[in-house]
Write an enzyme that holds these catalytic residues in place. Structure first.
Site, PDB file in Angstrom:
ATOM      1  N   PHE A  68      42.307 -52.976 -17.931  1.00  0.00           N
ATOM      2  CA  PHE A  68      43.685 -52.480 -17.914  1.00  0.00           C
ATOM      3  C   PHE A  68      43.808 -51.037 -17.422  1.00  0.00           C
ATOM      4  O   PHE A  68      44.912 -50.496 -17.361  1.00  0.00           O
ATOM      5  CB  PHE A  68      44.336 -52.630 -19.305  1.00  0.00           C
ATOM      6  N   ARG A  96      47.519 -40.023 -36.345  1.00  0.00           N
ATOM      7  CA  ARG A  96      47.188 -41.414 -35.983  1.00  0.00           C
ATOM      8  C   ARG A  96      47.852 -42.406 -36.936  1.00  0.00           C
ATOM      9  O   ARG A  96      48.326 -43.448 -36.521  1.00  0.00           O
ATOM     10  CB  ARG A  96      45.668 -41.625 -35.998  1.00  0.00           C
ATOM     11  N   THR A 102      47.089 -49.255 -32.156  1.00  0.00           N
ATOM     12  CA  THR A 102      47.219 -49.281 -30.692  1.00  0.00           C
ATOM     13  C   THR A 102      48.163 -50.411 -30.270  1.00  0.00           C
ATOM     14  O   THR A 102      49.008 -50.221 -29.392  1.00  0.00           O
ATOM     15  CB  THR A 102      45.823 -49.472 -30.055  1.00  0.00           C
ATOM     16  N   ARG A 113      54.961 -46.556 -33.663  1.00  0.00           N
ATOM     17  CA  ARG A 113      54.826 -47.771 -32.843  1.00  0.00           C
ATOM     18  C   ARG A 113      55.386 -48.993 -33.565  1.00  0.00           C
ATOM     19  O   ARG A 113      55.943 -49.891 -32.942  1.00  0.00           O
ATOM     20  CB  ARG A 113      53.361 -47.984 -32.447  1.00  0.00           C
ATOM     21  N   ASN A 123      53.403 -48.655 -25.320  1.00  0.00           N
ATOM     22  CA  ASN A 123      53.378 -48.265 -26.736  1.00  0.00           C
ATOM     23  C   ASN A 123      53.832 -46.830 -27.003  1.00  0.00           C
ATOM     24  O   ASN A 123      53.531 -46.261 -28.046  1.00  0.00           O
ATOM     25  CB  ASN A 123      52.025 -48.599 -27.377  1.00  0.00           C
ATOM     26  N   HIS A 126      50.984 -41.223 -27.332  1.00  0.00           N
ATOM     27  CA  HIS A 126      49.543 -40.984 -27.437  1.00  0.00           C
ATOM     28  C   HIS A 126      49.279 -39.998 -28.568  1.00  0.00           C
ATOM     29  O   HIS A 126      50.047 -39.069 -28.764  1.00  0.00           O
ATOM     30  CB  HIS A 126      48.996 -40.393 -26.131  1.00  0.00           C
ATOM     31  N   GLU A 137      41.484 -32.692 -25.271  1.00  0.00           N
ATOM     32  CA  GLU A 137      42.793 -33.025 -24.687  1.00  0.00           C
ATOM     33  C   GLU A 137      43.712 -31.807 -24.626  1.00  0.00           C
ATOM     34  O   GLU A 137      44.424 -31.610 -23.643  1.00  0.00           O
ATOM     35  CB  GLU A 137      43.431 -34.168 -25.499  1.00  0.00           C
TER      36      GLU A 137
HETATM   37  P1  IDP Z   1      45.270 -45.437 -28.572  1.00  0.00           P
HETATM   38  O1  IDP Z   1      46.373 -44.974 -27.629  1.00  0.00           O
HETATM   39  O2  IDP Z   1      45.828 -46.077 -29.806  1.00  0.00           O
HETATM   40  O3  IDP Z   1      44.266 -44.340 -28.872  1.00  0.00           O
HETATM   41  P2  IDP Z   1      43.243 -46.561 -26.802  1.00  0.00           P
HETATM   42  O4  IDP Z   1      42.317 -47.686 -27.136  1.00  0.00           O
HETATM   43  O5  IDP Z   1      42.695 -45.195 -26.689  1.00  0.00           O
HETATM   44  O6  IDP Z   1      44.467 -46.625 -27.836  1.00  0.00           O
HETATM   45  O7  IDP Z   1      43.953 -46.968 -25.427  1.00  0.00           O
HETATM   46  C1  IDP Z   1      44.748 -46.025 -24.734  1.00  0.00           C
HETATM   47  C2  IDP Z   1      45.999 -46.686 -24.249  1.00  0.00           C
HETATM   48  O8  IDP Z   1      45.655 -47.716 -23.314  1.00  0.00           O
HETATM   49  C3  IDP Z   1      46.818 -47.422 -25.303  1.00  0.00           C
HETATM   50  O9  IDP Z   1      47.673 -46.553 -26.042  1.00  0.00           O
HETATM   51  C4  IDP Z   1      47.594 -48.394 -24.473  1.00  0.00           C
HETATM   52  O10 IDP Z   1      48.700 -47.763 -23.816  1.00  0.00           O
HETATM   53  C5  IDP Z   1      46.572 -48.775 -23.408  1.00  0.00           C
HETATM   54  N1  IDP Z   1      45.856 -49.994 -23.779  1.00  0.00           N
HETATM   55  C6  IDP Z   1      44.883 -50.150 -24.714  1.00  0.00           C
HETATM   56  N2  IDP Z   1      44.458 -51.419 -24.796  1.00  0.00           N
HETATM   57  C7  IDP Z   1      45.190 -52.100 -23.871  1.00  0.00           C
HETATM   58  C8  IDP Z   1      45.229 -53.468 -23.470  1.00  0.00           C
HETATM   59  O11 IDP Z   1      44.504 -54.330 -23.980  1.00  0.00           O
HETATM   60  N3  IDP Z   1      46.100 -53.784 -22.475  1.00  0.00           N
HETATM   61  C9  IDP Z   1      46.931 -52.873 -21.896  1.00  0.00           C
HETATM   62  N4  IDP Z   1      46.932 -51.574 -22.245  1.00  0.00           N
HETATM   63  C10 IDP Z   1      46.076 -51.198 -23.219  1.00  0.00           C
HETATM   64 MG    MG Z   2      42.914 -43.359 -27.621  1.00  0.00          MG
END
Ligand code: IDP
Ligand code: MG
Length: 162
Positions: A68, A96, A102, A113, A123, A126, A137
Site C-alpha cells: 500500500f 496514540r 490504525t 479514528r 484514517n 498520524h 519526525e
Molecule cells: P499508524 O498510522 O496507526 O501508525 P502504520 O502502520 O504506521 O499505522 O501505517 C501508516 C499509515 O499507512 C496508516 O495510518 C494508514 O493511513 C496507512 N496504512 C496502514 N496499513 C494500511 C493498509 O493495509 N492499507 C492501506 N493503508 C494502510
Molecule cells: Mg505509524
C-alpha cells in the site's frame, strides 16, 4: 549540579501529530486540536504544508516495502496536511490512545479514528508511535526555530509538580 539544572529545564515529552488531507478536507482540524488542548497537552509548533513525495517517503520509510506504500504516499500528498508538535507527560503513548487503532473500524468510539473515519487508507490522522520516532519526525517536519518554548498558565492546574 549543572546536570540537575539541565534535567529540570528539560521539556516534557513531545509527539508529532499530523492531520492528513482527508481530515483537513472534512473540517476536522479544530476538533483534533481541541481534543489535545482539552486533555492538557501543550501545542509547541503548528503549520499547514503540502508535503512532497520525497518528504512523505522519508516519513513513511519503514513502510516502503508494503504493497500500500505508493497509495499511501499519493493519499497523504493529495492535499495540505496540518503538522503539529504537542508536549506533555507521556504524550506519545497517550496520543496514540487518543487516535485509536490504525484500522478505524477496530478503533473504540471516543477515539479520533473511532469517531470520524472508516477506511484504513483514509484514517485522517498520524501520531508518532514511540519517543524515538517522535524525535525523528519532529526533526523531519520542523526546524528548531519553528518550535515555540512557552510557559502555559495552565501548567500548575494540569500538573501537580512543576
Ligand atoms: P499508524 O498510522 O496507526 O501508525 P502504520 O502502520 O504506521 O499505522 O501505517 C501508516 C499509515 O499507512 C496508516 O495510518 C494508514 O493511513 C496507512 N496504512 C496502514 N496499513 C494500511 C493498509 O493495509 N492499507 C492501506 N493503508 C494502510
Ligand atoms: Mg505509524
Amino acid at each position: 549540579w549543572e546536570k540537575l539544572v539541565r534535567v529540570m529545564r528539560m521539556p516534557r515529552e513531545r509527539t508529532y501529530i499530523m492531520v492528513k488531507p482527508d481530515g483537513v478536507q472534512r473540517g476536522l482540524v479544530g476538533e483534533i486540536i481541541k481534543r489535545f488542548e482539552q486533555r492538557g497537552f501543550k501545542l509547541v509548533a503548528m503549520k499547514m504544508k503540502a508535503a512532497s513525495p520525497e518528504l512523505l517517503q522519508q516519513h513513511y520509510a519503514d513502510l516502503s516495502s508494503k504493497p500500500f506504500f505508493p497509495g499511501l504516499i499519493a493519499y497523504v500528498g493529495s492535499g495540505p496536511v496540518v503538522c503539529m508538535v504537542w508536549e506533555g507527560t507521556d504524550v506519545v503513548k497517550t496520543g496514540r490512545k487518543m487516535l485509536g487503532e490504525t484500522k478505524p473500524l477496530e478503533s473504540n468510539p471516543g477515539t479520533i479514528r473511532g469517531d470520524y473515519c472508516i477506511d484504513v487508507g483514509r484514517n485522517i490522522i498520524h501520531g508518532s508511535d514511540s519517543v524515538d520516532s517522535a524525535n525523528k519526525e519532529i526533526n523531519l517536519w520542523f526546524t528548531p526555530e519553528e518550535i515555540c518554548e512557552w510557559r502555559s498558565m495552565e501548567e500548575p492546574w494540569v500538573y501537580e509538580k512543576a
